[in-house]
Design an enzyme around this catalytic site. Structure first.
Site, PDB file in Angstrom:
ATOM      1  N   ILE A 104     -10.186 -19.094   6.476  1.00  0.00           N
ATOM      2  CA  ILE A 104      -9.008 -18.959   5.617  1.00  0.00           C
ATOM      3  C   ILE A 104      -9.084 -19.853   4.384  1.00  0.00           C
ATOM      4  CG2 ILE A 104      -7.559 -18.253   7.557  1.00  0.00           C
ATOM      5  CD1 ILE A 104      -6.396 -21.121   7.560  1.00  0.00           C
ATOM      6  N   LYS A 105      -9.938 -20.890   4.429  1.00  0.00           N
ATOM      7  CA  LYS A 105     -10.169 -21.811   3.305  1.00  0.00           C
ATOM      8  C   LYS A 105      -8.862 -22.270   2.665  1.00  0.00           C
ATOM      9  CE  LYS A 105     -14.818 -20.148   2.174  1.00  0.00           C
ATOM     10  NZ  LYS A 105     -14.910 -18.977   3.083  1.00  0.00           N
ATOM     11  N   ARG A 106      -7.940 -22.719   3.492  1.00  0.00           N
ATOM     12  CA  ARG A 106      -6.655 -23.176   2.986  1.00  0.00           C
ATOM     13  C   ARG A 106      -6.708 -24.678   2.681  1.00  0.00           C
ATOM     14  NH1 ARG A 106      -6.081 -18.066   2.914  1.00  0.00           N
ATOM     15  NH2 ARG A 106      -4.230 -17.083   3.793  1.00  0.00           N
TER      16      ARG A 106
END
Length: 318
Positions: A104-106
């Site tokens: 998700i690379k949040r």
């Protein structure tokens, strides 16, 4: 969860994660046609097609690999129906006993990161109840807003015994525009280091705060691309207790021989991702014999070949 991942890697003898990153042009025509016949050429039809595609691949490889990594953008492009397919995929993979890494690379300011963390790894309060959102086992995290964007994830990891993989040296060609920049060395020291080395030291520090009660590896891992093996050698030494998620194998050019330095001497410490090299294997010449209807069997063969490639490379290290 890190110990569960390690146990499954040992059981399967496959430090491999299958990237479930479906594009519609990866989905065989007969699956698309069936989905469109039921739902039309709509977002719902696209979501049904990728869900059925994923299910076939998971059924074919779930006994061979410890983990999968769905990339949420490939689902978000189809709006709410796509996110429903993402959730169904996560649930189905967990039913099959797979560890799920939500790619998700949040990473954002504190309150926003907290919402991402509870939505993907933890529980959110709804009135008097606590409900789980997407409920992955691990998530990828972008650390470039600093520690206040990461600490909400650390808190949830500690509470839920789950994990994160922090972006350190990514596999894309332009990663060096920022990550290879030279900056001043650690505070109080002398010399210089790259941004990715600095980030690796920060991952090691965060990881020291987030160790399981038993085991050698932290809940805090790192993302380091297979396309940068020498950087992997440096970072392995900086982060001895961090599991490394290694993208870039296969379609992006990485191969087994590039992976040696990502692993520790115990043969653990890394899990290697392949996405379209596995899920779209049937479109490659070497697996074309399977045809569209054998797409899942082609994916299985690609996993077996990848497992052998990595095992041979690691065996040659000793």
């Amino acid at each position: 969860m890190i110990n569960k991942l390690i146990a499954k890697i040992r059981k399967t003898n496959a430090p491999i994660v299958v990237g479930l990153d479906p594009m519609l042009n990866y989905v065989p025509g007969y699956i698309r046609q069936a989905a469109f016949a039921e739902f039309g050429e709509t977002l719902e039809g696209a979501a049904e097609a990728i869900w059925q595609f994923n299910k076939g691949i998971v059924d074919a490889v779930c006994d061979l690999v410890p983990a999968v990594k769905p990339q949420i953008a490939m689902y978000e492009q189809f709006g709410i129906p796509g996110l429903t397919a993402f959730r169904r995929t996560v649930e189905y993979c967990k039913e099959k006993g797979l560890v799920v890494i939500g790619d998700i690379k949040r990473g954002d300011i504190g309150s926003t990161s907290e919402a991402y963390a509870v939505g993907h790894l933890g529980k959110v309060q709804v009135g008097s109840r606590f409900c789980r959102g997407f409920d992955e086992d691990f998530a990828t995290v972008n650390p470039y807003l600093g520690s206040d964007g990461v600490r909400p994830f650390l808190k949830v990891c500690a509470e839920e015994k789950k994990g994160i993989f922090i972006l350190v040296k990514t596999s894309n060609p332009s990663s060096g525009e920022l990550q290879d920049r030279v900056v001043l060395g650690p505070e109080g020291g002398s010399g210089q280091e790259t941004v990715y080395e600095m980030m690796g030291r920060q991952v090691a520090a965060w990881g020291a705060e987030c160790m399981p009660e038993e085991g050698d590896y932290s809940y805090v891992g790192a993302v380091v691309g297979a396309t940068y093996p020498e950087q992997g050698r440096v970072l392995r030494k900086i982060m001895p207790k961090a599991f490394i998620l290694v993208p870039g194998y296969g379609a992006q050019g990485g191969k087994g021989a590039d992976l040696l330095h990502f692993f520790n001497e115990d043969g653990l410490g890394a899990i290697v991702n392949s996405s379209r090299g596995i899920i779209a294997a049937y479109q490659q010449e070497q697996y074309a014999r399977f045809g569209e209807r054998g797409y899942a069997e082609a994916s299985r063969e690609a996993v077996l070949a990848m497992r052998e490639d990595i095992a041979s490379a690691l065996a040659g290290r000793h």
